[in-house]
Design a protein around this motif. Structure first.
Motif: not given
Ligand code: GRF
Length: 197
Positions: A98-124
């Protein structure tokens, strides 16, 4: 000049690529500090370039909330315009988001909303899809549910391992980070005006 603070947990290969890009004279952003939730080897990439680093060890605190408060205090001391989570493997408490968003961004190794979470590559890979990808998103209080800033597809090859697919995805992640931070800096991307995912 956009002041960016980067948080990592691991080897920081995406961080290294971003630090290299951000060193270019005409790049409109600078990394002011790099932090981690553990003694991550990725901090070395910043040390090598004389960029300040800090660690707020998750395991030193009684709970996520008190860790988050301590982390937020250090982040604020750097007065960043943008906080980039680059392989930061710890969920931030809602108060920090809440304090930082929206100036808080994250890179994720999947094509969201596909495969969210800590294992995006393994799940794909486990799902047997022919394409995956990478996404850069605004962090909100969910897990990889925030507005999508940019994303790109890449093929999954039949003989891919988690490592070979992840390496292919990281190339895209690096391009997305470098391009989008530039666009955030020059206001071609306005983080407040993105559509919810
Ligand atoms: C990236 O794929 C990131 O999206 C994921 O972890 C990886 C970080 O790799 N959460 P590195 O530490 O930059 O090498």
């Amino acid at each position: 000049m956009l002041k960016v603070l980067v948080l990592v947990s691991g080897a920081g290969s995406n961080l290294r690529a971003f630090l290299e890009a951000a060193q270019a004279e005409n790049y409109p952003a600078r990394v002011v500090a790099v932090g981690a939730d553990r003694p991550a080897s990725g901090l070395e990439h910043a040390n090598e370039r004389g960029i300040p680093t800090f660690v707020v060890p998750f395991t030193d605190f009684e709970n996520r909330e008190s860790w988050g408060e301590a982390l937020l205090e250090v982040i604020r001391s750097w007065q960043p315009d943008l906080v980039l989570l680059s392989g930061f493997m710890r969920l931030l408490p809602e108060s920090v988001v809440d304090a930082l968003s929206p100036r808080l961004v994250n890179t994720h190794p999947a094509y969201l909303p596909e495969f969210p979470g800590a294992h995006g590559v393994r799940d794909a890979l486990a799902a047997g899809v022919r394409e995956s990808g990478a996404s850069l998103i605004v962090v909100d209080s969910g897990v990889d549910t925030g507005p999508i800033i940019a994303q790109e597809r890449c093929p999954v090859h039949p003989n891919d391992t988690e490592e070979t697919l992840h390496d292919r995805i990281k190339v895209i992640e690096r391009e997305l980070i470098v391009r989008c931070v530039r666009q955030i800096a020059d206001n071609t991307i306005n983080l407040r005006e993105l559509k919810p995912a």
